[in-house]
Design a protein around this motif. Structure first.
Motif, PDB file in Angstrom:
ATOM      1  N   ARG A 110     -11.126   3.513  51.027  1.00  0.00           N
ATOM      2  CA  ARG A 110     -10.899   4.924  51.362  1.00  0.00           C
ATOM      3  C   ARG A 110      -9.417   5.299  51.306  1.00  0.00           C
TER       4      ARG A 110
ATOM      5  N   GLU B 141      -4.031   9.133  57.149  1.00  0.00           N
ATOM      6  CA  GLU B 141      -5.495   9.058  57.141  1.00  0.00           C
ATOM      7  C   GLU B 141      -6.013   9.163  58.577  1.00  0.00           C
TER       8      GLU B 141
ATOM      9  N   ASP C 292     -12.746  12.229  60.541  1.00  0.00           N
ATOM     10  CA  ASP C 292     -13.017  13.671  60.517  1.00  0.00           C
ATOM     11  C   ASP C 292     -13.158  14.252  61.915  1.00  0.00           C
TER      12      ASP C 292
ATOM     13  N   GLN D  80      -9.819  15.709  63.657  1.00  0.00           N
ATOM     14  CA  GLN D  80      -9.058  16.727  62.945  1.00  0.00           C
ATOM     15  C   GLN D  80      -8.324  17.696  63.866  1.00  0.00           C
TER      16      GLN D  80
ATOM     17  N   ILE E 186      -5.788  19.823  55.637  1.00  0.00           N
ATOM     18  CA  ILE E 186      -6.759  18.734  55.561  1.00  0.00           C
ATOM     19  C   ILE E 186      -7.265  18.589  54.131  1.00  0.00           C
ATOM     20  N   SER E 187      -7.358  17.345  53.670  1.00  0.00           N
ATOM     21  CA  SER E 187      -7.958  17.059  52.367  1.00  0.00           C
ATOM     22  C   SER E 187      -8.992  15.956  52.556  1.00  0.00           C
ATOM     23  N   GLU E 188     -10.173  16.138  51.957  1.00  0.00           N
ATOM     24  CA  GLU E 188     -11.273  15.197  52.178  1.00  0.00           C
ATOM     25  C   GLU E 188     -11.880  14.727  50.860  1.00  0.00           C
ATOM     26  N   SER E 189     -12.359  13.505  50.873  1.00  0.00           N
ATOM     27  CA  SER E 189     -13.104  12.949  49.750  1.00  0.00           C
ATOM     28  C   SER E 189     -14.450  12.453  50.265  1.00  0.00           C
ATOM     29  N   ASP E 190     -15.522  13.120  49.853  1.00  0.00           N
ATOM     30  CA  ASP E 190     -16.858  12.659  50.233  1.00  0.00           C
ATOM     31  C   ASP E 190     -17.177  11.328  49.567  1.00  0.00           C
TER      32      ASP E 190
ATOM     33  N   ASP F  22     -15.340   8.745  51.490  1.00  0.00           N
ATOM     34  CA  ASP F  22     -15.482   8.915  52.933  1.00  0.00           C
ATOM     35  C   ASP F  22     -14.106   8.884  53.599  1.00  0.00           C
ATOM     36  N   SER F  23     -13.195   9.682  53.066  1.00  0.00           N
ATOM     37  CA  SER F  23     -11.808   9.659  53.527  1.00  0.00           C
ATOM     38  C   SER F  23     -11.340  11.059  53.893  1.00  0.00           C
ATOM     39  N   THR F  24     -10.619  11.128  55.014  1.00  0.00           N
ATOM     40  CA  THR F  24     -10.002  12.378  55.461  1.00  0.00           C
ATOM     41  C   THR F  24      -8.510  12.138  55.622  1.00  0.00           C
TER      42      THR F  24
END
Length: 270
Positions: A83, A230, A233, A236, A252-256, A259-261
């Motif tokens: 992640r 990092e 979620d 936040q 905030i930047s997220e990658s589904d 699974d990283s925030t």
């Protein structure tokens, strides 16, 4: 370098069966990597035994893949997580040739190594409090260190950084521990038993070190520079508040997929 061990079908099936019985979900893939890494069948048997008793695959192999970069890892070091490639990728997107980058809680040096792989003109300063992490980071960044592009320090967060970096840092990354203290017991045994507690425990709400890094970051960042950390979620709101309180503009930047925030703070001095 180890020569791959050649096994016939039944022997290979036996390795896969041992791994699967030990709870390895990707037994076939792990068997291939162990075969490639073992010098002979005796070493292979030892490596398989270590793996089935719970040792992380990366520590058994002695290396971890991070974004296509192979990193040396030793027993006792925090193993780079998939992640975290998302954080490194975001940082790379902001990076311009010649930028000064600081990587705190650098561990074995995965973020710095990945950034340097794409731009060796940057100036990287990496720090960690853990002796094993620093030893691994210096090995993983050895080429850049020799070329004068990277510097590695042992110490608590930003305390070992040279004063000449004040107000010059374009990107500050910090993969700080963010697991609340009372949830450490819920982590997989691979983490609890084989990785240092200092790399896992983030304090009562998991944000102790995040707050410290956020407060310290404005000393080092240039106007417009960014801090990337990092988080989980569910942290936040509190993490965003900590960034705002430190004088950073949060996003905030997220990658589904991974699974990283990641929380990004831009420094805009008033």
């Amino acid at each position: 370098m180890a020569m791959p061990v050649e096994l016939d079908g039944p022997a290979l099936d036996g390795v896969v069966a041992r791994l699967r019985a030990g709870g390895c979900v990707f037994a076939e893939d792990e068997a291939r990597l162990l075969l490639e890494g073992a010098a002979d069948r005796v070493e292979l048997d030892t490596m398989v035994a270590e793996r089935v008793t719970g040792s992380p695959l990366e520590l058994v192999l002695g290396w971890a893949d991070f974004g296509g970069v192979r990193l040396l890892v030793e027993p006792g070091v925090f193993v780079p997580r998939l992640r975290t490639e998302y954080l490194a990728g975001l940082a790379a997107g902001y990076l311009e040739s010649g930028d000064v980058v600081v990587d705190l809680c650098c561990g074995a040096g995965p973020i710095g190594a990945l950034l340097l792989a794409g731009d060796r003109q940057m100036e990287l300063h990496a720090a960690d409090i853990d002796e094993v992490a620093i030893r691994c980071a210096r090995k993983n960044l050895a080429t850049a260190i020799e070329a004068g592009h990277a510097f590695v320090y042992q110490g608590d967060l930003d305390t070992p950084l040279p004063a000449r970096l004040e107000g010059r840092v374009s990107i500050l990354t910090a993969n700080v521990p963010y697991v609340p203290s009372n949830e450490i017991q819920l982590l997989p045994s691979e983490a609890r038993e084989y990785e240092p507690l200092t790399a896992l425990d983030g304090g009562a709400d998991g944000l102790d070190l995040l707050r410290r890094v956020a407060r310290a970051s404005t000393r080092w960042l240039r106007p417009g520079g960014r801090l990337l950390i990092e988080i989980s979620d569910r942290q936040q709101d509190a993490a965003v508040a900590a960034f705002r309180g430190a004088g950073l503009e949060p996003a905030i930047s997220e990658s589904d997929e991974l699974d990283s925030t990641v929380l990004i703070g831009r420094f805009t001095p008033r």
